[in-house]
Design a protein around this motif. Structure first.
Motif, mmCIF file in Angstrom:
data_model
loop_
_atom_site.group_PDB
_atom_site.id
_atom_site.type_symbol
_atom_site.label_atom_id
_atom_site.label_comp_id
_atom_site.label_asym_id
_atom_site.label_seq_id
_atom_site.Cartn_x
_atom_site.Cartn_y
_atom_site.Cartn_z
ATOM 1 N N LYS A 6 79.381 46.984 37.239
ATOM 2 C CA LYS A 6 78.457 47.422 36.192
ATOM 3 C C LYS A 6 79.115 48.465 35.290
ATOM 4 C CE LYS A 6 74.498 46.867 39.324
ATOM 5 N NZ LYS A 6 73.368 47.561 40.007
ATOM 6 N N VAL A 7 78.580 48.581 34.082
ATOM 7 C CA VAL A 7 79.011 49.659 33.192
ATOM 8 C C VAL A 7 78.443 50.971 33.729
ATOM 9 C CG1 VAL A 7 78.772 50.649 30.886
ATOM 10 C CG2 VAL A 7 79.199 48.197 31.159
ATOM 11 N N ILE A 8 79.271 52.001 33.774
ATOM 12 C CA ILE A 8 78.834 53.322 34.240
ATOM 13 C C ILE A 8 78.754 54.278 33.048
ATOM 14 C CG2 ILE A 8 79.519 55.372 35.565
ATOM 15 C CD1 ILE A 8 80.690 53.568 37.666
ATOM 16 N N LYS A 9 77.647 54.987 32.952
ATOM 17 C CA LYS A 9 77.511 56.039 31.952
ATOM 18 C C LYS A 9 77.822 57.373 32.621
ATOM 19 C CE LYS A 9 74.088 53.746 29.009
ATOM 20 N NZ LYS A 9 72.744 53.855 28.371
ATOM 21 N N CYS A 10 78.686 58.142 32.003
ATOM 22 C CA CYS A 10 79.094 59.423 32.585
ATOM 23 C C CYS A 10 79.560 60.360 31.482
ATOM 24 C CB CYS A 10 80.200 59.210 33.614
ATOM 25 S SG CYS A 10 81.754 58.613 32.897
ATOM 26 N N LYS A 11 79.931 61.566 31.868
ATOM 27 C CA LYS A 11 80.414 62.525 30.885
ATOM 28 C C LYS A 11 81.935 62.466 30.773
ATOM 29 C CE LYS A 11 79.799 66.018 34.498
ATOM 30 N NZ LYS A 11 78.996 67.174 34.924
ATOM 31 N N ALA A 12 82.393 62.703 29.570
ATOM 32 C CA ALA A 12 83.829 62.735 29.299
ATOM 33 C C ALA A 12 84.072 63.668 28.120
ATOM 34 C CB ALA A 12 84.362 61.342 28.993
ATOM 35 N N ALA A 13 85.276 64.195 28.041
ATOM 36 C CA ALA A 13 85.657 65.051 26.921
ATOM 37 C C ALA A 13 86.473 64.220 25.938
ATOM 38 C CB ALA A 13 86.457 66.242 27.415
ATOM 39 N N ILE A 14 85.959 64.088 24.737
ATOM 40 C CA ILE A 14 86.606 63.255 23.724
ATOM 41 C C ILE A 14 87.238 64.138 22.648
ATOM 42 C CG2 ILE A 14 86.253 61.485 21.959
ATOM 43 C CD1 ILE A 14 83.898 60.457 23.607
ATOM 44 N N ILE A 15 88.483 63.859 22.353
ATOM 45 C CA ILE A 15 89.134 64.480 21.193
ATOM 46 C C ILE A 15 88.944 63.503 20.033
ATOM 47 C CG2 ILE A 15 91.285 65.410 20.246
ATOM 48 C CD1 ILE A 15 92.247 65.813 23.127
ATOM 49 N N TRP A 16 88.039 63.820 19.151
ATOM 50 C CA TRP A 16 87.691 62.878 18.082
ATOM 51 C C TRP A 16 88.784 62.783 17.022
ATOM 52 C CZ3 TRP A 16 83.930 59.420 18.510
ATOM 53 C CH2 TRP A 16 82.912 59.657 19.448
ATOM 54 N N GLU A 17 89.469 63.896 16.795
ATOM 55 C CA GLU A 17 90.602 63.881 15.868
ATOM 56 C C GLU A 17 91.514 65.046 16.205
ATOM 57 O OE1 GLU A 17 89.628 65.537 11.752
ATOM 58 O OE2 GLU A 17 87.671 64.736 12.392
ATOM 59 N N ALA A 18 92.774 64.930 15.807
ATOM 60 C CA ALA A 18 93.754 65.965 16.121
ATOM 61 C C ALA A 18 93.308 67.310 15.578
ATOM 62 C CB ALA A 18 95.118 65.579 15.548
ATOM 63 N N GLY A 19 93.436 68.335 16.402
ATOM 64 C CA GLY A 19 93.084 69.679 15.987
ATOM 65 C C GLY A 19 91.663 70.087 16.310
ATOM 66 N N LYS A 20 90.849 69.139 16.770
ATOM 67 C CA LYS A 20 89.448 69.431 17.080
ATOM 68 C C LYS A 20 89.260 69.650 18.575
ATOM 69 C CE LYS A 20 87.793 69.222 12.923
ATOM 70 N NZ LYS A 20 86.725 68.313 12.492
ATOM 71 N N THR A 21 88.469 70.668 18.931
ATOM 72 C CA THR A 21 88.185 70.965 20.336
ATOM 73 C C THR A 21 87.530 69.758 20.999
ATOM 74 O OG1 THR A 21 87.871 73.295 19.802
ATOM 75 C CG2 THR A 21 86.943 72.525 21.883
ATOM 76 N N PRO A 22 87.893 69.432 22.234
ATOM 77 C CA PRO A 22 87.261 68.305 22.924
ATOM 78 C C PRO A 22 85.746 68.471 22.995
ATOM 79 C CG PRO A 22 89.174 69.079 24.145
ATOM 80 C CD PRO A 22 88.921 70.080 23.068
ATOM 81 N N SER A 23 85.052 67.379 22.795
ATOM 82 C CA SER A 23 83.591 67.374 22.817
ATOM 83 C C SER A 23 83.114 66.618 24.052
ATOM 84 C CB SER A 23 83.048 66.706 21.549
ATOM 85 O OG SER A 23 81.655 66.551 21.614
ATOM 86 N N VAL A 24 82.304 67.274 24.882
ATOM 87 C CA VAL A 24 81.779 66.611 26.073
ATOM 88 C C VAL A 24 80.641 65.691 25.669
ATOM 89 C CG1 VAL A 24 80.720 66.925 28.336
ATOM 90 C CG2 VAL A 24 82.475 68.536 27.556
ATOM 91 N N GLU A 25 80.814 64.413 25.930
ATOM 92 C CA GLU A 25 79.876 63.383 25.498
ATOM 93 C C GLU A 25 79.522 62.461 26.657
ATOM 94 O OE1 GLU A 25 79.031 63.010 22.215
ATOM 95 O OE2 GLU A 25 80.611 64.065 21.079
ATOM 96 N N GLU A 26 78.481 61.671 26.460
ATOM 97 C CA GLU A 26 78.199 60.586 27.406
ATOM 98 C C GLU A 26 78.977 59.364 26.945
ATOM 99 O OE1 GLU A 26 74.225 59.245 29.433
ATOM 100 O OE2 GLU A 26 74.467 58.026 27.614
ATOM 101 N N VAL A 27 79.758 58.806 27.843
ATOM 102 C CA VAL A 27 80.537 57.611 27.519
ATOM 103 C C VAL A 27 80.128 56.482 28.450
ATOM 104 C CG1 VAL A 27 82.514 58.940 26.702
ATOM 105 C CG2 VAL A 27 82.428 58.221 29.096
ATOM 106 N N GLU A 28 80.463 55.282 28.023
ATOM 107 C CA GLU A 28 80.265 54.101 28.863
ATOM 108 C C GLU A 28 81.629 53.630 29.338
ATOM 109 O OE1 GLU A 28 78.197 51.494 26.178
ATOM 110 O OE2 GLU A 28 76.241 52.194 26.867
#
Length: 377
Positions: A6-28
């Motif tokens: 199954k697909v799992i939904k959980c938290k992850a830190a995403i770097i959306w673009e270079a130079g930006k602080t990682p954003s904790v998001e819900e990912v699949e």
């Protein structure tokens, strides 16, 4: 497990673009495909290489991306054909794969694997050129096939190894990068000899692991070099015999080391990733037989300039990739040695934070206030 397939939904830190602080998001996180494993990450360290991803030092990185490569976790599920691990196994993701099939993996001369991130396109995808992460309906890229800044991640078989069921995951996560890289630089690459003199440039997690390796090898003089004097006490605790700060001298630090040792150190290790420091480390080596090991990773495109006579006279300059270990073969034994108290890597961990405070962890790294910050899910 109930989540298998199954697909799992959980938290992850995403770097959306270079130079930006990682954003904790819900990912699949999609289920593993053939030859893949999905892992629940329990703990992950923040390495300088992750900071390089954050700052955009690597031109082949695609964003948004989930970084992280120094983790430990538990297998949640496996895809068809996987035999190396099973659900419930404790594992460490490998930032340097060991496919066991390429020319390099079949050679005892190197730990390089031709499926690693230096070959062709960067490992922003799984081997089949697709990905397993999505967020807000957008694809999110992988990093080194590890992406340990996600509570669940998917890896190919070449990038995972089973470790002891008794291993404390919040401690042995450092075996994913920092410790084997520095320790192996001394033990495998330099082959430090008893009674020798060593200099380590940069006393972060990797540099201090070099200190441990030099002490284990029996070096009689271990000199730590860093502009951050707050790291000196830790270095001496781990085996450094003395520490010096370049800003305390009016002459180049390589000249200082020459005066301290006579003809230069037997072994010099650069664990920062700066071209000027790499050149200085080489110049610090014994003129006739010194060995300089480059461990730190400078920004892409950097060029190191040296004078040929430095090498013709007998010095040697070499590089070191993750300590020279074939990681699938080596890590279980290294973890066992740690558990048998052959060495103590716990002291490298100076901060432990909940995963949601990853931004604070990066700040601790960037300001030089931490050796290793471990994030717990």
């Amino acid at each position: 497990m109930a989540t298998a397939g199954k697909v799992i939904k959980c938290k992850a830190a995403i770097i959306w673009e270079a130079g930006k602080t990682p954003s904790v998001e819900e990912v699949e996180v999609a289920p593993p495909r053939s030859g893949e494993i999905r892992v629940k990450i329990v703990a992950t360290g923040i390495c300088r290489t992750d900071d390089h991803v954050l700052k955009g030092f690597f031109p082949n990185i695609s964003y948004p991306v989930i970084a992280g490569h120094e983790g430990a976790g538990i297998v949640e599920s496996v895809g068809p054909g996987v035999t190396c691990v099973k659900p419930g196994d404790k594992v460490i993701p490998l930032c340097l794969p060991q496919c066991g099939e390429c020319d390099c993996c079949l050679s005892p001369k190197t730990n390089y694997c031709l499926k690693n991130h230096f070959q062709g396109s960067f490992q922003n995808w799984m081997p089949d050129k697709t990905n397993r992460f999505t967020c807000r309906g957008k694809q999110v890229y992988h990093f080194l096939w590890t992406s340990t800044f996600s509570e669940y991640t998917v890896l190919p078989e070449a990038s995972i190894v089973k470790i002891s069921d008794e291993a404390p995951l919040d401690k042995v996560c450092l075996f994913g990068c920092a410790f084997p890289t520095g320790y192996g630089a001394a033990i495998n690459t330099a082959k430090v000899e008893p009674g020798s003199t060593c200099a380590i440039f940069g006393l972060g997690g990797i540099g201090l692991s070099v200190v441990i390796g030099c002490k284990t090898a029996g070096a009689s003089r271990i000199i730590g070099v860093d502009i951050n004097k707050s790291k000196f006490a830790k270095a001496k605790e781990l085996g450094a015999t003395e520490c010096i700060a370049p800003q305390d001298f009016k002459k180049p630090i390589n000249e200082v080391l020459m005066e301290m040792t006579g003809l230069g150190v037997d072994y010099a290790f650069e664990a920062i990733g700066r071209i000027d420091t790499e050149a200085t480390a080489l110049s610090s080596c014994h003129a006739g037989h010194g060995v300089c090991v480059l461990i730190g990773e400078p920004p892409a495109g950097s060029q190191l300039s040296i004078t040929p006579i430095q090498l013709i006279s007998g010095r040697k300059l070499t590089g070191c990739l993750v300590g020279g270990w074939k990681l699938k073969d080596a890590l279980p034994k290294l973890v066992s040695d740690y558990m048998n108290k052959k060495f103590n890597t716990d002291t490298l961990i100076t901060h432990v934070l909940p995963f949601e405070k990853i931004g604070e962890g990066f700040e601790l790294l960037q300001t030089g206030k931490s050796i290793r910050c471990v994030l717990l899910f």
